[in-house]
Design a protein around this motif. Structure first.
Motif, PDB file in Angstrom:
ATOM      1  N   PHE A 117       9.577  14.578  -9.541  1.00 18.43           N
ATOM      2  CA  PHE A 117       8.772  13.408  -9.896  1.00 18.43           C
ATOM      3  C   PHE A 117       8.055  12.850  -8.665  1.00 18.43           C
ATOM      4  O   PHE A 117       6.861  12.566  -8.691  1.00 18.43           O
ATOM      5  CB  PHE A 117       9.668  12.335 -10.522  1.00 18.43           C
ATOM      6  CG  PHE A 117       8.915  11.114 -10.971  1.00 18.43           C
ATOM      7  CD1 PHE A 117       8.367  11.057 -12.237  1.00 18.43           C
ATOM      8  CD2 PHE A 117       8.741  10.022 -10.118  1.00 18.43           C
ATOM      9  CE1 PHE A 117       7.656   9.937 -12.663  1.00 18.43           C
ATOM     10  CE2 PHE A 117       8.033   8.912 -10.533  1.00 18.43           C
ATOM     11  CZ  PHE A 117       7.488   8.855 -11.810  1.00 18.43           C
ATOM     12  N   THR A 118       8.826  12.699  -7.568  1.00 23.16           N
ATOM     13  CA  THR A 118       8.263  12.115  -6.351  1.00 23.16           C
ATOM     14  C   THR A 118       7.141  12.975  -5.781  1.00 23.16           C
ATOM     15  O   THR A 118       6.071  12.469  -5.434  1.00 23.16           O
ATOM     16  CB  THR A 118       9.366  11.954  -5.284  1.00 23.16           C
ATOM     17  OG1 THR A 118      10.463  11.258  -5.865  1.00 23.16           O
ATOM     18  CG2 THR A 118       8.849  11.200  -4.070  1.00 23.16           C
ATOM     19  N   LEU A 119       7.381  14.280  -5.678  1.00 22.44           N
ATOM     20  CA  LEU A 119       6.370  15.175  -5.095  1.00 22.44           C
ATOM     21  C   LEU A 119       5.070  15.087  -5.872  1.00 22.44           C
ATOM     22  O   LEU A 119       3.986  15.025  -5.290  1.00 22.44           O
ATOM     23  CB  LEU A 119       6.865  16.629  -5.118  1.00 22.44           C
ATOM     24  CG  LEU A 119       8.015  16.984  -4.179  1.00 22.44           C
ATOM     25  CD1 LEU A 119       8.464  18.422  -4.416  1.00 22.44           C
ATOM     26  CD2 LEU A 119       7.603  16.791  -2.723  1.00 22.44           C
ATOM     27  N   PHE A 120       5.185  15.050  -7.223  1.00 25.57           N
ATOM     28  CA  PHE A 120       3.956  15.075  -8.016  1.00 25.57           C
ATOM     29  C   PHE A 120       3.347  13.689  -8.198  1.00 25.57           C
ATOM     30  O   PHE A 120       2.171  13.467  -7.885  1.00 25.57           O
ATOM     31  CB  PHE A 120       4.202  15.718  -9.386  1.00 25.57           C
ATOM     32  CG  PHE A 120       2.914  15.952 -10.106  1.00 25.57           C
ATOM     33  CD1 PHE A 120       2.203  17.120  -9.904  1.00 25.57           C
ATOM     34  CD2 PHE A 120       2.371  14.978 -10.937  1.00 25.57           C
ATOM     35  CE1 PHE A 120       0.986  17.321 -10.509  1.00 25.57           C
ATOM     36  CE2 PHE A 120       1.149  15.179 -11.545  1.00 25.57           C
ATOM     37  CZ  PHE A 120       0.467  16.352 -11.334  1.00 25.57           C
ATOM     38  N   ALA A 121       4.156  12.756  -8.697  1.00 28.53           N
ATOM     39  CA  ALA A 121       3.591  11.478  -9.149  1.00 28.53           C
ATOM     40  C   ALA A 121       3.402  10.487  -8.004  1.00 28.53           C
ATOM     41  O   ALA A 121       2.553   9.600  -8.090  1.00 28.53           O
ATOM     42  CB  ALA A 121       4.482  10.878 -10.232  1.00 28.53           C
ATOM     43  N   ILE A 122       4.200  10.596  -6.945  1.00 25.36           N
ATOM     44  CA  ILE A 122       4.093   9.609  -5.869  1.00 25.36           C
ATOM     45  C   ILE A 122       3.366  10.190  -4.655  1.00 25.36           C
ATOM     46  O   ILE A 122       2.470   9.565  -4.097  1.00 25.36           O
ATOM     47  CB  ILE A 122       5.494   9.077  -5.490  1.00 25.36           C
ATOM     48  CG1 ILE A 122       6.120   8.401  -6.721  1.00 25.36           C
ATOM     49  CG2 ILE A 122       5.403   8.098  -4.314  1.00 25.36           C
ATOM     50  CD1 ILE A 122       7.534   7.943  -6.535  1.00 25.36           C
TER      51      ILE A 122
END
Lengths: 181, 171
Positions: A151-156
């Motif tokens: 989630f972090t790599l993509f969305a943030i």
């Protein structure tokens, strides 16, 4: 390939998956299982689970992959095409009709409001799907960490999808290898 | 030219869709906005339309193709989305059964699921942020999510109720 005696015809492949595709609102899998396992006895429960695990394992639309693999098992490449065509014929016709109506009337204020409500509900459904997929992972710390990492790599951090997979998959494989017996 | 762009874009998603198409939804949204084909709101609306049709959730690719380049676009995007992955599946399915007891199969499965979860969560975040531009719409989303998890109500019912509430001016 299946035994000569048990090979399904192209028409049977098309028809079986046609029914599954047409009934498959909000996910085709349960309908495909019902037809293939319960109604037609084309596969046992275990065989179906094994076939579906392949389609989850490989990338792409799971149920389309399943129709392709199942069709190919019976009639080779043309069998795969017959099963895929059966699965997608009705849904594609319906979605294109809906799409054309949307392009034509989507800007009408009344329709626009209806679509807003529809979209809000559809977004809620995908949240439920996400929680269902991530749910079991949340109980295992290493899996929870991978949910958060992806989630972090993509969305943030806004990395591209290939980059996210390139970073997250090896780490996830290492963590899973330590856990899986 | 635009047909080639569509075909290549969805062929890429076909190969990168680990755990299913839903994990590529946020990347799909990003790509169509970057190409100036759709606004985020239009993407969210098309997603809603795709969900109201029976069939697999890859139908969103058909709708994007249709919006960008008409019926040829729909055909090209659909074939791009299903072609590479189904070819791979047919090639692998012959040997798959041989590895049914293999440990690496369980490892890869266990490794893929949380990544898919994280990506679908990213898709949900994007869609919710785009779709819910007031508290009433957010309420529809929350109710649909909670009731899907807590009841056996058919998903189509939530879409119909959502659209109905929008039509009567609740949104």
């Amino acid at each position: 390939m299946a035994d000569e005696l048990n090979r399904l015809t192209h028409a049977a492949l098309f028809e079986g998956f046609f029914i599954a595709g047409l009934s498959g609102f909000g996910g085709v899998l349960p309908f495909a299982r019902r037809i293939i396992v319960d109604r037609r006895h084309w596969l046992t429960d275990a065989e179906f689970a094994d076939l579906f695990s392949l389609c989850q394992f490989l990338p792409g639309p799971n149920i389309v992959n399943l129709s392709a693999a199942f069709g190919a098992r019976h009639r080779g490449i043309t069998g795969a095409l017959a099963a895929m065509a059966g699965l997608l014929a009705a849904p594609i016709t319906i979605v294109i009709t809906l799409g054309l109506l949307f392009e034509r009337f989507g800007r009408n204020p009344l329709v626009h409001h209806g679509i807003e409500g529809l979209t809000a509900a559809a977004s809620g459904l995908i949240l439920a799907t996400a929680l269902k997929i991530a749910g079991p992972a949340l109980r295992i710390p290493a899996s929870l960490a991978m949910v958060v990492l992806a989630f972090t790599l993509f969305a943030i951090l806004h990395l591209t999808l290939p980059l996210v997979i390139l970073i997250a998959l090896p780490i996830s494989l290492l963590l899973a290898a330590r856990r899986v017996k | 030219m635009i047909l080639l762009t569509l075909a290549l874009l969805f062929a890429e998603f076909s190969i990168l869709a680990i755990g299913g198409v839903a994990s590529t939804l946020p990347a799909m949204a990003r790509a169509v906005v970057a190409h100036h084909w759709l606004t985020p709101a239009q993407f969210a609306a098309l997603f809603g339309v795709a969900q109201s049709s029976p069939g697999p959730n890859m139908l969103i690719s058909t709708l994007i193709g249709l919006h960008v380049a008409g019926l040829p676009g729909a055909a090209v995007a659909t074939l791009g989305m299903i072609g590479p992955s189904s070819t791979l599946t047919v090639l692998v399915s012959g040997v798959w059964h041989r590895f049914r007891e293999a440990r690496w199969r369980r490892i890869v499965q266990a490794a893929i699921t949380p990544i898919t979860g994280g990506m679908v969560l990213a898709a949900a975040t994007f869609l919710l942020r785009t779709a819910d531009h007031n508290w009433r719409l957010a309420l529809i989303s929350a109710a649909a999510a909670i009731l899907t998890l807590r009841s056996k109500i058919h998903p189509l019912a939530f879409l119909a109720i959502g659209a109905g509430l929008g039509l009567v001016g609740f949104s």
